[in-house]
Each structure stands twice: as structure tokens, then as C-alpha cells.
Design an enzyme around this catalytic site. Sequence first.
Site, PDB file in Angstrom:
ATOM      1  N   LYS A   1     -15.909  -8.051   4.456  1.00 44.20           N
ATOM      2  CA  LYS A   1     -14.732  -8.553   5.180  1.00 44.20           C
ATOM      3  C   LYS A   1     -14.903  -8.373   6.673  1.00 44.20           C
ATOM      4  CE  LYS A   1     -11.476  -7.598   1.442  1.00 44.20           C
ATOM      5  NZ  LYS A   1     -10.336  -6.803   0.999  1.00 44.20           N
TER       6      LYS A   1
ATOM      7  N   HIS B   1       0.840  -1.203   0.000  1.00 45.87           N
ATOM      8  CA  HIS B   1       0.000   0.000   0.000  1.00 45.87           C
ATOM      9  C   HIS B   1       0.875   1.254   0.000  1.00 45.87           C
ATOM     10  CE1 HIS B   1      -3.175  -2.652   2.152  1.00 45.87           C
ATOM     11  NE2 HIS B   1      -3.553  -2.499   0.901  1.00 45.87           N
TER      12      HIS B   1
ATOM     13  N   SER C   1      -3.304  -7.682   2.978  1.00 47.17           N
ATOM     14  CA  SER C   1      -3.593  -7.488   4.401  1.00 47.17           C
ATOM     15  C   SER C   1      -3.885  -8.830   5.058  1.00 47.17           C
ATOM     16  CB  SER C   1      -4.779  -6.538   4.557  1.00 47.17           C
ATOM     17  OG  SER C   1      -4.456  -5.278   4.012  1.00 47.17           O
TER      18      SER C   1
ATOM     19  N   ARG D   1      -1.494  -5.939  -8.482  1.00 46.93           N
ATOM     20  CA  ARG D   1      -0.398  -6.819  -8.052  1.00 46.93           C
ATOM     21  C   ARG D   1      -0.155  -7.945  -9.044  1.00 46.93           C
ATOM     22  NH1 ARG D   1      -3.022  -8.459  -2.655  1.00 46.93           N
ATOM     23  NH2 ARG D   1      -4.770  -8.203  -4.072  1.00 46.93           N
TER      24      ARG D   1
END
Length: 170
Positions: free
Chosen positions: A41, A17, A128, A90
Site C-alpha cells: 500500500k 478500528h 482507511s 466487516r
Amino acid sequence: MKVVVYPGSFDPMTKGHLDIIERGAKLADRLIVAVLVNANKMPMFTLEERIEILKAGTTHLKNVEIVPFTGLLVDFLKQNGARTVVKGLRAVSDFEYELQMAQANRDLYPEMETIFLCTNVQYSFISSTVVKDILRHGGDISHLVPQEAINIIEKILGGKDNGSGSTGRN
Ligand code: COA
């Protein structure tokens, strides 16, 4: 003034990030990191904790602000005079979802653009979730998370190793 928004749940922030934040800040007069509760989430850190972690990890960037948001991203853009969103890619696997989000957002707000930055290769595997898994088992996250952010994470969790190797959090 060019205002660019980098949205995400940042639960917690990672070096991946930070890579996007640092590079996004160069494209903007003001980069707003917009921190959202993602209803899909189960977070480990509260919104306030995620903001505190992000602030600690970005103090060296003078044109970066950390701001919470709820609701639609396009409404947040309009409220903050922004027409540009920056996101990191990514891997190819990120692309399909990000394309769909960018198109859905642009359908709602045709004046906006989404800019994708290719994540530096050393951060391409970080998420994360990976950081949280390591934290839960008392592992070392120093190669994944900026040290200033780790200091806050350790403060929040009351020390990385509480004896059981578990943080007791989700
Ligand atoms: N480096 C490291 N990790 C990265 C990364 C990078 N450059 N880019 C993404 N990731 C990670 C994130 O940490 C996240 O990890 P996790 O799944 O383990 O939590 C994962 O990749 C997915 O990231 P992202 O797709 O950005 O999801 P998010 O939950 O962080 O953020 C929002 C999603 C907030 C951007 C999106 O849900 C949103 O805009 N919501 C608002 C509602 C709205 O407007 N919806 C659209 C209407 S159609």
C-alpha cells in the site's frame, strides 16, 4: 498477563478500528496495537504520524499501547510474549483473506490463535481508503474518525481545506 495484538496499517485509524480496539482491550490485560508499513500500500501518513493519530484516539484506554513493527507478525508476537491476535471482520468479503492470514500465521506459530470480532454494523463500510478519499477532497470525516484523531490529522495536513480542497498527499 494476557497480551493480545491487533495488527494493521491504520492509515489512518477509523472509528471501526477504535471499535475493535475498545472491545479487544476488554479481552486482554494488555492490548498492543501493532502498526506496520504494508509494502502493498502507498500510505498517506508516515508510520510516526499514524502512531500519533492512534495514540490521540486511544488515550481513554489505559491498557492499550501503540507499537510499530516490521517483519512477520508471528515474530512480533513472540518478542512481546503474545499468543493471541484480534482482528475485525466487516463483511463476508473480509473473511477469505483473514482466514488465509490466520492459517498462514498459525502454520508459522502453532501456539497462537486469531480471534475475529464482528464489526458493529454502523462501521462495516468504513476503511482507511474511504477516509483518505474524503480527506483528499476536503470532505467531512467526523462520523468516520474519532475527534481526538481528527485533531492530529488536521494538524498534520496543515488544515483540512488548504483552498484547493486537496491535501496534496497520496
Ligand atoms: N474497521 C474499519 N476498517 C477496517 C477494519 C475495521 N474493523 N478492519 C480492517 N479495516 C480496513 C483497514 O483500515 C484496511 O483499509 P485499507 O485497505 O483502506 O487500508 C483494510 O480494512 C484491510 O485491513 P487489514 O486486512 O487489516 O490490512 P492492513 O494493511 O491494515 O494490515 C497486516 C495488514 C499488517 C495485519 C498484515 O499485512 C500483516 O500481518 N503483515 C505482517 C507480515 C506477515 O506476518 N504476513 C503474514 C505472513 S504469511
